[in-house]
Write an enzyme that holds these catalytic residues in place. Structure first.
Site, mmCIF file in Angstrom:
data_model
loop_
_atom_site.group_PDB
_atom_site.id
_atom_site.type_symbol
_atom_site.label_atom_id
_atom_site.label_comp_id
_atom_site.label_asym_id
_atom_site.label_seq_id
_atom_site.Cartn_x
_atom_site.Cartn_y
_atom_site.Cartn_z
ATOM 1 N N HIS A 1 -38.913 13.648 -35.520
ATOM 2 C CA HIS A 1 -39.967 13.496 -36.406
ATOM 3 C C HIS A 1 -40.364 14.931 -36.814
ATOM 4 C CE1 HIS A 1 -40.760 9.784 -33.857
ATOM 5 N NE2 HIS A 1 -40.436 9.390 -35.386
ATOM 6 N N MET B 1 -44.082 6.174 -37.079
ATOM 7 C CA MET B 1 -45.069 5.054 -36.340
ATOM 8 C C MET B 1 -45.295 5.789 -34.873
ATOM 9 S SD MET B 1 -43.014 1.361 -36.793
ATOM 10 C CE MET B 1 -41.671 1.532 -35.914
HETATM 11 P P1 AMP Z 1 -40.107 6.111 -36.935
HETATM 12 O O1 AMP Z 1 -41.353 6.605 -36.375
HETATM 13 O O2 AMP Z 1 -39.195 5.728 -35.905
HETATM 14 O O3 AMP Z 1 -40.551 5.068 -37.759
HETATM 15 O O4 AMP Z 1 -39.483 7.215 -37.668
HETATM 16 C C1 AMP Z 1 -40.077 7.931 -38.696
HETATM 17 C C2 AMP Z 1 -39.080 8.856 -39.496
HETATM 18 O O5 AMP Z 1 -38.556 9.838 -38.561
HETATM 19 C C3 AMP Z 1 -38.037 8.035 -40.264
HETATM 20 O O6 AMP Z 1 -37.972 8.842 -41.516
HETATM 21 C C4 AMP Z 1 -37.036 8.200 -39.463
HETATM 22 O O7 AMP Z 1 -35.505 8.126 -39.869
HETATM 23 C C5 AMP Z 1 -37.153 9.665 -38.862
HETATM 24 N N1 AMP Z 1 -36.147 10.057 -37.513
HETATM 25 C C6 AMP Z 1 -36.450 9.056 -36.469
HETATM 26 N N2 AMP Z 1 -35.414 9.471 -35.503
HETATM 27 C C7 AMP Z 1 -34.923 10.689 -35.954
HETATM 28 C C8 AMP Z 1 -33.887 11.454 -35.584
HETATM 29 N N3 AMP Z 1 -33.470 11.522 -34.399
HETATM 30 N N4 AMP Z 1 -33.581 12.747 -36.462
HETATM 31 C C9 AMP Z 1 -34.208 12.514 -37.758
HETATM 32 N N5 AMP Z 1 -35.174 11.857 -38.072
HETATM 33 C C10 AMP Z 1 -35.572 10.897 -37.332
#
Ligand code: AMP
Length: 288
Positions: free
Chosen positions: A41, A34
């Site tokens: 990310h 997102m």
């Molecule tokens: P989001 O933008 O929050 O929807 O996350 C996008 C992707 O990044 C998802 O697969 C999350 O699980 C991953 N993600 C978010 N935070 C972390 C983190 N601290 N470590 C590893 N992956 C992450």
């Protein structure tokens, strides 16, 4: 490719680029996000870079996975910075559609997963996972990738997406990447930027609780789930700004709740709290 990032906002342009890539026999890794990118990310993008010829990053704040009263309207947007970071991480294509592009008409088809969506985050966020699985199904049709990357930070989301990939025969492999943390142990999250100084300090309760659970199980050989839960509740009580939403301890593969920590099976310890207006999650996978 590799030195420039191609940025597409439409499904049509993305599809025609992807079609050419597939015809040339190259493999594709997709990293759905997102936006408001952080090192978590980036770790997914780097893993995708290692394992695929072409890396596609999607940036889309998916409105249908937010419930009323959640942070859809204030969700951070840092698109230019995201594209810079994506380029540095070796991303080839950024797919950043608008809501209108993804949902031009009222959606009459949704992808709903049963079972694993019903506990943990699914209990409090009723339509959240249906919003996630619907948008991921759309992405997998727009970008038919070889590999799709998710972070363990949202472990339940990983399980739910794995379910649609299996059940609906999407030809992608799902890859789970470890949680990336800040210097003091707080799991990185786009939502961390909502926290003020005191709240940021209190957010450390999550890592403290997970470390305590790990210590109880591995060093003190505690097996009773209730006993572990009591200790964790005690820890959260020491943090005055923290409201505990759930502690989940169960089988990692299917989120089956347990009363004793079993040997030889991967166990998930997952936590959700809110601190002021901000909801934070964290988890630990453990096998004894
Ligand atoms: P989001 O933008 O929050 O929807 O996350 C996008 C992707 O990044 C998802 O697969 C999350 O699980 C991953 N993600 C978010 N935070 C972390 C983190 N601290 N470590 C590893 N992956 C992450």
């Amino acid at each position: 490719m590799g030195h420039v990032v191609l940025i597409y906002n439409t499904i049509f342009e993305t599809r025609s680029e992807i079609r050419d890539i597939l015809l040339s026999g190259k493999t594709i890794g997709l990293v759905p996000t997102m936006g408001a990118l952080h090192r978590g990310h980036i770790s997914l993008l780097k893993k995708a870079r290692q394992e695929n010829d072409i890396v596609v990053l999607s940036i889309f704040i998916n409105p249908i996975q937010f419930s009323k009263g959640e942070d859809l309207d204030k969700y951070p947007q840092t698109f230019e910075e995201d594209c810079k970071l994506a380029l540095e991480a070796g991303t080839d294509i950024v797919f950043a559609p608008t809501s209108k592009e993804m949902y031009p008409d009222q959606l009459k088809t949704k992808v709903k997963v049963l079972g694993v969506t019903e506990y943990l985050c699914g209990e409090k966020r009723a339509n959240h996972f249906t919003g996630v699985t619907t948008v991921i199904a759309k992405f997998l049709n727009i970008v038919p990738c070889d590999n799709i990357y998710f972070g363990q930070k949202d472990y339940q989301q990983f399980l739910v997406v794995k379910q649609i990939i299996n059940d609906l025969n999407f030809p992608a492999e799902i890859v789970l990447c470890p949680i990336v943390r800040d210097y003091d142990g707080l799991a990185l999250s786009s939502r961390n930027r909502y926290l003020n100084k005191e709240e940021r300090q209190e957010a450390l309760c999550l890592k403290e609780a997970l470390d305590a659970a790990k210590d109880l199980i591995t060093a003190h050989k505690i097996r009773e789930v209730k006993e572990i839960e009591y200790t964790l509740i005690h820890i959260f009580e020491c943090y005055s700004l923290v409201k505990l939403e759930y502690i989940f301890i169960g089988i990692a593969d299917n989120l089956e709740p347990i009363t004793k920590i079993p040997e030889g099976r991967k166990v998930l310890i997952a936590l959700a709290v809110s601190i002021g207006e901000t909801r934070l999650i964290d988890n630990l996978l453990l096998q004894i």
